[in-house]
Every structure is written in structure tokens, then in C-alpha cells.
Design a protein around this motif. Structure first.
Motif, mmCIF file in Angstrom:
data_model
loop_
_atom_site.group_PDB
_atom_site.id
_atom_site.type_symbol
_atom_site.label_atom_id
_atom_site.label_comp_id
_atom_site.label_asym_id
_atom_site.label_seq_id
_atom_site.Cartn_x
_atom_site.Cartn_y
_atom_site.Cartn_z
ATOM 1 N N UNK A 196 0.790 -1.227 0.000
ATOM 2 C CA UNK A 196 0.000 0.000 0.000
ATOM 3 C C UNK A 196 0.820 1.274 0.000
ATOM 4 N N UNK A 197 2.146 1.158 -0.196
ATOM 5 C CA UNK A 197 2.995 2.357 -0.251
ATOM 6 C C UNK A 197 4.155 2.089 -1.196
ATOM 7 N N UNK A 198 4.711 3.163 -1.741
ATOM 8 C CA UNK A 198 5.871 3.083 -2.636
ATOM 9 C C UNK A 198 7.119 3.318 -1.807
ATOM 10 N N UNK A 199 8.075 2.416 -1.910
ATOM 11 C CA UNK A 199 9.293 2.549 -1.114
ATOM 12 C C UNK A 199 10.402 1.731 -1.768
ATOM 13 N N UNK A 200 11.622 1.990 -1.376
ATOM 14 C CA UNK A 200 12.765 1.165 -1.763
ATOM 15 C C UNK A 200 13.508 0.818 -0.483
ATOM 16 N N UNK A 201 13.493 -0.440 -0.104
ATOM 17 C CA UNK A 201 14.116 -0.913 1.130
ATOM 18 C C UNK A 201 15.122 -2.002 0.789
ATOM 19 N N UNK A 202 16.365 -1.801 1.147
ATOM 20 C CA UNK A 202 17.403 -2.795 0.906
ATOM 21 C C UNK A 202 17.158 -4.007 1.806
ATOM 22 N N UNK A 203 17.574 -5.198 1.375
ATOM 23 C CA UNK A 203 17.329 -6.417 2.154
ATOM 24 C C UNK A 203 17.859 -6.315 3.589
ATOM 25 N N UNK A 204 17.020 -6.730 4.531
ATOM 26 C CA UNK A 204 17.376 -6.779 5.943
ATOM 27 C C UNK A 204 16.875 -8.108 6.500
ATOM 28 N N UNK A 205 17.622 -8.699 7.396
ATOM 29 C CA UNK A 205 17.244 -9.995 7.966
ATOM 30 C C UNK A 205 17.116 -9.890 9.479
ATOM 31 N N UNK B 296 11.888 -4.207 -0.277
ATOM 32 C CA UNK B 296 10.799 -3.644 -1.076
ATOM 33 C C UNK B 296 11.376 -2.875 -2.249
ATOM 34 N N UNK B 297 10.750 -3.035 -3.412
ATOM 35 C CA UNK B 297 11.120 -2.288 -4.608
ATOM 36 C C UNK B 297 9.847 -1.732 -5.215
ATOM 37 N N UNK B 298 9.710 -0.416 -5.150
ATOM 38 C CA UNK B 298 8.491 0.198 -5.674
ATOM 39 C C UNK B 298 7.297 -0.092 -4.782
ATOM 40 N N UNK B 299 6.236 -0.602 -5.389
ATOM 41 C CA UNK B 299 5.014 -0.853 -4.620
ATOM 42 C C UNK B 299 4.822 -2.324 -4.277
ATOM 43 N N UNK B 300 5.866 -3.134 -4.418
ATOM 44 C CA UNK B 300 5.790 -4.549 -4.054
ATOM 45 C C UNK B 300 6.870 -4.865 -3.026
ATOM 46 N N UNK B 301 6.483 -5.566 -1.965
ATOM 47 C CA UNK B 301 7.405 -5.964 -0.907
ATOM 48 C C UNK B 301 7.569 -7.481 -0.923
ATOM 49 N N UNK C 13 16.720 -9.515 -5.105
ATOM 50 C CA UNK C 13 16.383 -8.110 -5.370
ATOM 51 C C UNK C 13 17.043 -7.615 -6.645
ATOM 52 N N UNK C 14 18.263 -8.060 -6.933
ATOM 53 C CA UNK C 14 18.974 -7.613 -8.132
ATOM 54 C C UNK C 14 18.264 -8.058 -9.404
ATOM 55 N N UNK C 15 17.517 -9.149 -9.353
ATOM 56 C CA UNK C 15 16.820 -9.621 -10.569
ATOM 57 C C UNK C 15 15.630 -8.747 -10.918
ATOM 58 N N UNK C 16 15.244 -7.847 -10.027
ATOM 59 C CA UNK C 16 14.068 -7.001 -10.269
ATOM 60 C C UNK C 16 14.440 -5.661 -10.889
ATOM 61 N N UNK C 17 15.743 -5.366 -11.045
ATOM 62 C CA UNK C 17 16.183 -4.100 -11.643
ATOM 63 C C UNK C 17 16.514 -4.318 -13.126
#
Length: 257
Positions: free
Chosen positions: A207-216, A228-233, A253-257
């Protein structure tokens, strides 16, 4: 006489912006946009924002708007928007899912996050991903619950507007399920791999647009790595160590760019 084309829906326009269409379909969408100036203007704006954000994130010089560059810097530092009503959204999603296997929630008990990461609460969808992972384990042990291992990312994209990352080599899909969530359908995929044995890949539009680098982080007896990349987490869940799972999440995540 012009050839008829498939109806153009919102997911098609999103796929056009994300370069997810083949050449033939892109031509059809371009033809559609040439007759719908309002839609075309919105798509062009989305394309501009996408390109500016990509340039800003890679550190390249861009003539994009200062607002986009500043947003990219904030996102790169990992600052995330506060998610209001997160607990209510999680409760609503669990309530809807009771009829399709989420009764297991009562047996798992409340999810707890380790003290190491308690200072940085994860997004609400991470708890949903862990619960989906545990539910998939329950399903795997039930003879009455048949697994669906036919995986078609294009069909998932068309039905849910969720773009799935490219799976890594030697990954085998055991089961794919669509679950409702507070923001629409989510995807839960059970995967087998030589390195991590069994893991789950969860995807949702939060429900929001964001760019979040992988965190564990550790949640109960499981590890979750989210990004998260764009509007999909997305969230990966397994028994692996946080460091190992974060590396795998970064590769996805790299495969989505």
C-alpha cells in the motif's frame, strides 16, 4: 481494419513502465496510449520517476527533480515510513485467512522478534510472511491439501500486479498459493533448495511506494529477510542464519532491476 488487442488493464500499464512486456505487447500498449492521452501522461510521469529514482540510487548524475534525489537518498539510508494501523491490518488479514488454513495461527502462538532487532521494528507484512511460511509447513503435512507447483510469474503479474523476482538456480517450487491481505492478494511460494533445504518467498503490495534494501532478522524460531522495490514488498523465510538469508534476498532483489 485494426486487429483487436487484449483489453488493457492497470497491470499492463505497470508492466509497461517496469519493462516486463515482450515487444509485441509493448507495441499494443503504445497504440492504446496513443488514443488515451490521460493514461499516456500518467505513464510518462511514472517512467520519468522510475528513471530518476534508478539514477539517484546508483549515484549517477541526473537532471531529475531534487525531490526525487532526496527521496532516493532517504530510501538508500533505509528510512521507512511509519505504517499506521499495521497491527489492525495484520489482524484483518489473519481473520480473512482462517477459512483457508490460517487456523494454524492459534497453535503457533504470538510471533516474537529477538531483542537484537527490537529497536527497528519490521514492516507488518514480515509477520504475515512468517505466518504464511508456518502455514505452508502445516499444509505440506496434510494429505488433503494438494500442492500447486505450476509456477507462472506472468499469470501472477496479470492477476495481482505483483512482479516476482527471478528464482535462483537449483531452486524447485513445491507449492504456490494466493492469500488475501489487507491490501489485496499476496503470493506465498514454498521452495526447496540444496543450500537452505526449505524456504518460503512471500510477496505483497503493502500500500505504499518505497525502496528498502534487504534486511534480515529472527522471529521466533525462523529467519526472515525482507525488502521492497516500488510498490511490491518481498520476504524470504527459512531456518537459515540472518546473514545467509540476507545474501540470498540481495540476489533476488537484483533480478528485479
Amino acid at each position: 481494419m485494426n486487429d483487436a488487442i487484449d483489453p488493457v488493464v492497470e497491470a499492463d500499464l505497470d508492466a509497461y513502465v517496469d519493462d516486463q512486456l515482450d515487444a509485441g505487447r509493448r507495441i499494443e500498449i503504445a497504440r492504446y496510449l496513443s488514443h488515451h492521452p490521460e493514461q499516456a501522461a500518467r505513464v510518462m510521469s511514472d517512467l520519468q520517476a522510475r528513471d530518476e529514482l534508478r539514477l539517484a540510487l546508483t549515484g549517477m548524475h541526473s537532471k531529475g527533480s531534487p525531490e526525487t534525489s532526496e527521496a532516493a537518498r532517504r530510501l538508500e539510508r533505509g528510512l521507512m515510513r511509519n505504517r499506521l494501523l499495521g497491527n489492525l491490518q495484520r489482524v484483518a488479514a489473519v481473520a480473512v485467512l482462517v477459512g483457508i488454513g490460517w487456523l494454524a495461527h492459534a497453535g503457533f502462538g504470538p510471533l516474537t522478534i529477538s531483542e537484537v532487532v527490537a529497536s527497528t521494528p519490521p514492516p507488518a507484512y514480515v509477520a504475515d510472511a512468517v505466518m504464511a511460511h508456518k502455514t505452508s509447513l502445516v499444509r505440506a503435512g496434510m494429505k488433503s491439501q494438494s500442492e500447486v507447483n505450476s509456477y507462472d510469474p506472468a499469470e501472477i503479474r496479470a492477476a495481482t500486479a505483483i512482479t516476482m523476482p527471478q528464482l535462483l538456480d537449483r531452486w524447485i517450487v513445491n507449492d504456490v498459493q494466493l492469500f488475501p491481505s489487507a491490501f489485496g492478494p499476496s503470493v506465498e511460494m514454498e521452495i526447496r533448495s540444496d543450500e537452505m533445504k526449505r524456504l518460503s518467498l512471500f510477496a505483497v503490495r503493502p500500500g505504499s511506494f518505497d525502496v528498502v534494501k534487504p534486511k534480515a532478522l529472527r522471529i521466533d524460531d525462523s529467519t526472515a529477510a525482507y525488502f521492497q522495490i516500488g510498490d511490491v514488498a518481498y520476504a524470504l523465510v527459512s531456518d537459515a542464519s540472518p546473514a545467509d538469508l540476507e545474501i540470498v534476498a540481495s540476489q533476488l532483489a537484483k533480478t528485479l532491476y
